[in-house]
Design a protein around this motif. Sequence first.
Motif, mmCIF file in Angstrom:
data_model
loop_
_atom_site.group_PDB
_atom_site.id
_atom_site.type_symbol
_atom_site.label_atom_id
_atom_site.label_comp_id
_atom_site.label_asym_id
_atom_site.label_seq_id
_atom_site.Cartn_x
_atom_site.Cartn_y
_atom_site.Cartn_z
ATOM 1 N N ALA A 185 -21.786 49.234 -35.178
ATOM 2 C CA ALA A 185 -20.532 48.807 -35.804
ATOM 3 C C ALA A 185 -20.686 48.746 -37.323
ATOM 4 N N ALA A 186 -21.844 48.250 -37.772
ATOM 5 C CA ALA A 186 -22.068 48.153 -39.221
ATOM 6 C C ALA A 186 -22.039 49.528 -39.878
ATOM 7 N N GLU A 187 -22.593 50.523 -39.181
ATOM 8 C CA GLU A 187 -22.602 51.885 -39.727
ATOM 9 C C GLU A 187 -21.189 52.434 -39.876
ATOM 10 N N LEU B 259 -18.296 38.319 -36.001
ATOM 11 C CA LEU B 259 -18.249 38.059 -34.558
ATOM 12 C C LEU B 259 -18.328 36.565 -34.267
ATOM 13 N N ARG B 260 -19.158 35.836 -35.054
ATOM 14 C CA ARG B 260 -19.231 34.386 -34.859
ATOM 15 C C ARG B 260 -17.893 33.732 -35.205
ATOM 16 N N ARG B 261 -17.219 34.254 -36.202
ATOM 17 C CA ARG B 261 -15.895 33.724 -36.551
ATOM 18 C C ARG B 261 -14.898 33.972 -35.423
ATOM 19 N N PHE C 291 -7.436 41.771 -26.973
ATOM 20 C CA PHE C 291 -7.340 42.659 -28.131
ATOM 21 C C PHE C 291 -6.659 43.986 -27.762
ATOM 22 N N GLU C 292 -6.885 44.467 -26.537
ATOM 23 C CA GLU C 292 -6.228 45.699 -26.087
ATOM 24 C C GLU C 292 -4.721 45.516 -26.012
ATOM 25 N N THR D 89 -13.120 44.682 -36.662
ATOM 26 C CA THR D 89 -14.560 44.547 -36.397
ATOM 27 C C THR D 89 -14.829 44.452 -34.905
ATOM 28 N N PHE D 90 -14.018 43.678 -34.187
ATOM 29 C CA PHE D 90 -14.215 43.555 -32.738
ATOM 30 C C PHE D 90 -14.003 44.902 -32.052
ATOM 31 N N ARG D 91 -12.951 45.629 -32.472
ATOM 32 C CA ARG D 91 -12.673 46.924 -31.838
ATOM 33 C C ARG D 91 -13.827 47.890 -32.060
#
Length: 476
Positions: A396-398, A411-413, A435-436, A382-384
């Motif tokens: 991102a949702a799409e 994202l809050r998590r 993350f990278e 999700t973050f990526r």
Amino acid sequence: MDGPLTGEEPAAEFDEHRDDGTLYAEYRRLAAEQAALRRLATLVARGVEPVEVFGAVADEMRRCVPADTAGLWRFESDREIIVVASAADPATLAKWPVGTRTPVEGTTIAALVQRSGQPARIDSYDNVAGPIAARAREIGVRATVGVRIIIDGRMWGLAAVGSVQPGPMPADTEVRIGRFAELIATAVVAGYRDEQKRQLLAEGSRRLSLVDSLLEGRAFDEWSLREVAGHLRLPINGPFVVVAAHIPSAGDEPLPEIESKLRSLDIFSAWRLLPDLQVGIVHVASDRKLDRVVALLSRMTTARVGVSAAFVDLRDTPRALHVARVMLRGPTDSTSSVAVFDGSILATAAVSAPEVMIKTARAALDGFCDLTDEDRETLFETFRVWQDNDASVSGAAEVLICHPNTVRHRLRRIEKHTGRSLSRPRDIAELCLAFEVHRRLIDPKPIDTVDERRAATRPRPCPARWRITTPASMRC
């Protein structure tokens, strides 16, 4: 007789005419000639250097014809000839030594053979003009016979014998020295092939050494670098990329004949097979050519391949090799086993100091350790996707096929597990880098098995957690 005889043929004939002194003399002459030809053929078969064979041929011709002088000449051009071997008394050799160049002109034996392509003879030099005739008279030669030496269908030179006695040389002289001329052609061809093999081996060894010197980062000044690039047939100026292909098992070559295949695309490269990698330095003059390189690599192998970012100076090859090695561990797209470094600041920071960055990233992502693998992977993905869509929740949702509120919740998590806020630029930068590093250095592993390599090149199905099984508003 036009062809070589066996020792038994003249012997049998001599037994029938034992009392004929003339036939006996002919037998002795033929036997000596055959022995000489066998000695010379042995030298050729042993791979003796052509220069040594030339000298032996001149000596044997002088002895077997017999003649007072014998020599071999090579045509340097249509207008010049050079002595490559000669046999004569010391005084004569001193006046016409090996290496002497002489113009081909007038009606000399060299000019006659060159023009007609046939054996030629001069029975007297009294009225012959030209520098070769003048030198022949100087050393006392009165008559000569010469035959051409043909190599690969081209007139290479001539074999000639001379006499200091008045009058023409024997009528069969052309045939007799013609046999020696054929041996010379064989020796030159054999020597040329041996020299080609030696040069190819030396060339290959030197190329490997020069590729190693670039990969290892040996110090080069500007002039030395130009010499190295020229010998490897690489342009001196970039852009270049380094390609590293993983070798699944010892002895395999993941990219066979890659250099010649790239050359057919007008792309220059130099390659080296290491114990664990096949490595190449490839000149990519444009993004289009880089795309062609990547496409070719993808078609040629299912082994994992890493490609560095483009660089301009060949002295930066070691750094590019490091990046290409890192890319072997990183993700690729779903249809190819080739991973290309994008050269972004974020990616560069992630791979520049791997050990330090891995330690730092693990500390930043430590808060995810209590999650299940699937839950953790969902948050990381999700973050990526959120990052790739310019921090757009709806974008991102799409992509993730879920409700925007689901993205916000994830994202809050992430903020909770990392202790960082996605509303602060500094925290976002740290998370992007962490993350990278995780994506490129921590989580992925090299593809070592056939099944894994096949899976890497097979389109992957959409993960089960992305499939619509409940209304989007109820998904968490």
